[in-house]
Design an enzyme around this catalytic site. Structure first.
Site, PDB file in Angstrom:
ATOM      1  N   ARG A 171       0.815  -1.216   0.000  1.00 27.18           N
ATOM      2  CA  ARG A 171       0.000   0.000   0.000  1.00 27.18           C
ATOM      3  C   ARG A 171       0.849   1.265   0.000  1.00 27.18           C
ATOM      4  NH1 ARG A 171      -5.518   0.013   2.561  1.00 27.18           N
ATOM      5  NH2 ARG A 171      -4.634   1.667   3.859  1.00 27.18           N
TER       6      ARG A 171
ATOM      7  N   ARG B  51       0.118  12.748  -9.658  1.00 26.98           N
ATOM      8  CA  ARG B  51      -0.122  14.178  -9.449  1.00 26.98           C
ATOM      9  C   ARG B  51       1.072  15.017  -9.891  1.00 26.98           C
ATOM     10  NH1 ARG B  51      -5.167  13.529  -9.455  1.00 26.98           N
ATOM     11  NH2 ARG B  51      -6.257  13.137  -7.514  1.00 26.98           N
TER      12      ARG B  51
ATOM     13  N   HIS C 182       0.862  15.405 -13.505  1.00 27.38           N
ATOM     14  CA  HIS C 182      -0.153  16.400 -13.859  1.00 27.38           C
ATOM     15  C   HIS C 182       0.420  17.813 -13.816  1.00 27.38           C
ATOM     16  CE1 HIS C 182      -3.614  13.534 -12.511  1.00 27.38           C
ATOM     17  NE2 HIS C 182      -3.220  13.276 -13.740  1.00 27.38           N
TER      18      HIS C 182
ATOM     19  N   SER D 237       8.432   0.679   8.191  1.00 24.20           N
ATOM     20  CA  SER D 237       9.514   0.152   9.032  1.00 24.20           C
ATOM     21  C   SER D 237      10.869   0.728   8.671  1.00 24.20           C
ATOM     22  CB  SER D 237       9.590  -1.370   8.889  1.00 24.20           C
ATOM     23  OG  SER D 237      10.028  -1.724   7.583  1.00 24.20           O
TER      24      SER D 237
ATOM     25  N   SER E 180      -2.183   1.238   8.128  1.00 26.35           N
ATOM     26  CA  SER E 180      -3.092   2.178   7.466  1.00 26.35           C
ATOM     27  C   SER E 180      -2.802   3.629   7.805  1.00 26.35           C
ATOM     28  CB  SER E 180      -4.547   1.864   7.816  1.00 26.35           C
ATOM     29  OG  SER E 180      -4.931   0.618   7.288  1.00 26.35           O
TER      30      SER E 180
ATOM     31  N   GLU F  66       0.219   4.802   5.827  1.00 27.55           N
ATOM     32  CA  GLU F  66      -0.083   4.876   4.399  1.00 27.55           C
ATOM     33  C   GLU F  66      -0.997   6.053   4.082  1.00 27.55           C
ATOM     34  OE1 GLU F  66       0.230   0.068   4.621  1.00 27.55           O
ATOM     35  OE2 GLU F  66      -1.727   1.047   4.633  1.00 27.55           O
TER      36      GLU F  66
ATOM     37  N   ASP G 209      -0.732  14.610  -1.405  1.00 27.74           N
ATOM     38  CA  ASP G 209      -1.725  15.462  -2.059  1.00 27.74           C
ATOM     39  C   ASP G 209      -1.606  16.911  -1.591  1.00 27.74           C
ATOM     40  OD1 ASP G 209      -2.796  13.576  -3.748  1.00 27.74           O
ATOM     41  OD2 ASP G 209      -4.561  13.157  -2.514  1.00 27.74           O
TER      42      ASP G 209
END
Length: 187
Positions: free
Chosen positions: A46, A57, A60, A88, A151, A154, A162
């Site tokens: 992930r 991005r 872009h 890790s 999670s 990530e 972003d």
């Protein structure tokens, strides 16, 4: 617990994680991106998906950006920047990639939970993400949140990436709607 309660709790935990990232570390990444001839990204699982989002991005906005391991990725050169993400900092394939990039002479910046990790030591700069991962329950003193696995790390990488795009677009005076002129159109 309802899904929306979990999502709200996770969002609050993510906000707290992001608030505790060192702005100077982020600034170094922004400078590295602006100064690099080309940008390469790599991760595993992930974490790689989050950096692929960053790569898209950056494209872009007009940057030359590549994902390590893709068949169209060119050779890494001394004027290039390699961005890695590993909670890790001990992912063997990324340590190998960083070692090769270091031999070549390009700049390496890693996003990780552990600033003393092998990957961090191979990097010119790091962004320490103060998150928890189930793979390493000690997680540098970071508390386990409501989300599973890594999670929080990530999602922090994704939101940070972003947010960095917003900063770069504003700096270059590129409206985000114009940046999407380069968005894939064969989908």
């Amino acid at each position: 617990m309802e899904t929306k309660e979990v999502a709200y709790t996770a969002a609050m935990e993510l906000a707290n994680t992001l608030k505790n990232i060192d702005q100077e570390e982020i600034d170094r990444l922004a400078t590295g991106i602006k100064q690099a001839k080309r940008i390469f990204v790599s991760g595993a699982g992930r974490s790689l998906l989050m950096l692929k989002g960053l790569a898209m991005r950056l494209m872009h906005l007009g940057y030359d950006v590549y994902v390590v391991g893709e068949v169209t990725t060119p050779a890494f050169l001394p004027d290039d920047l390699l961005i890695l993400a590993s909670a890790s900092g001990e992912t063997a394939s990324l340590i190998n990639t960083a070692s090769k990039a270091r031999e070549i002479g390009g700049e390496i910046i890693s996003l990780t939970i552990f600033p003393a990790s092998t990957l961090a030591k191979l990097s010119a700069g790091i962004i320490r993400i103060p998150a928890y991962t189930d793979k390493l329950p000690e997680s540098g003193g970071n508390q386990k949140g409501i989300l599973p696995g890594g999670s929080m790390f990530e999602e922090a990488v994704l939101l940070l990436a972003d947010s960095l795009i917003v900063e770069l677009a504003l700096e270059q005076k590129i409206p985000t709607d114009r940046a999407f002129e380069k968005h894939a159109n064969l989908e």
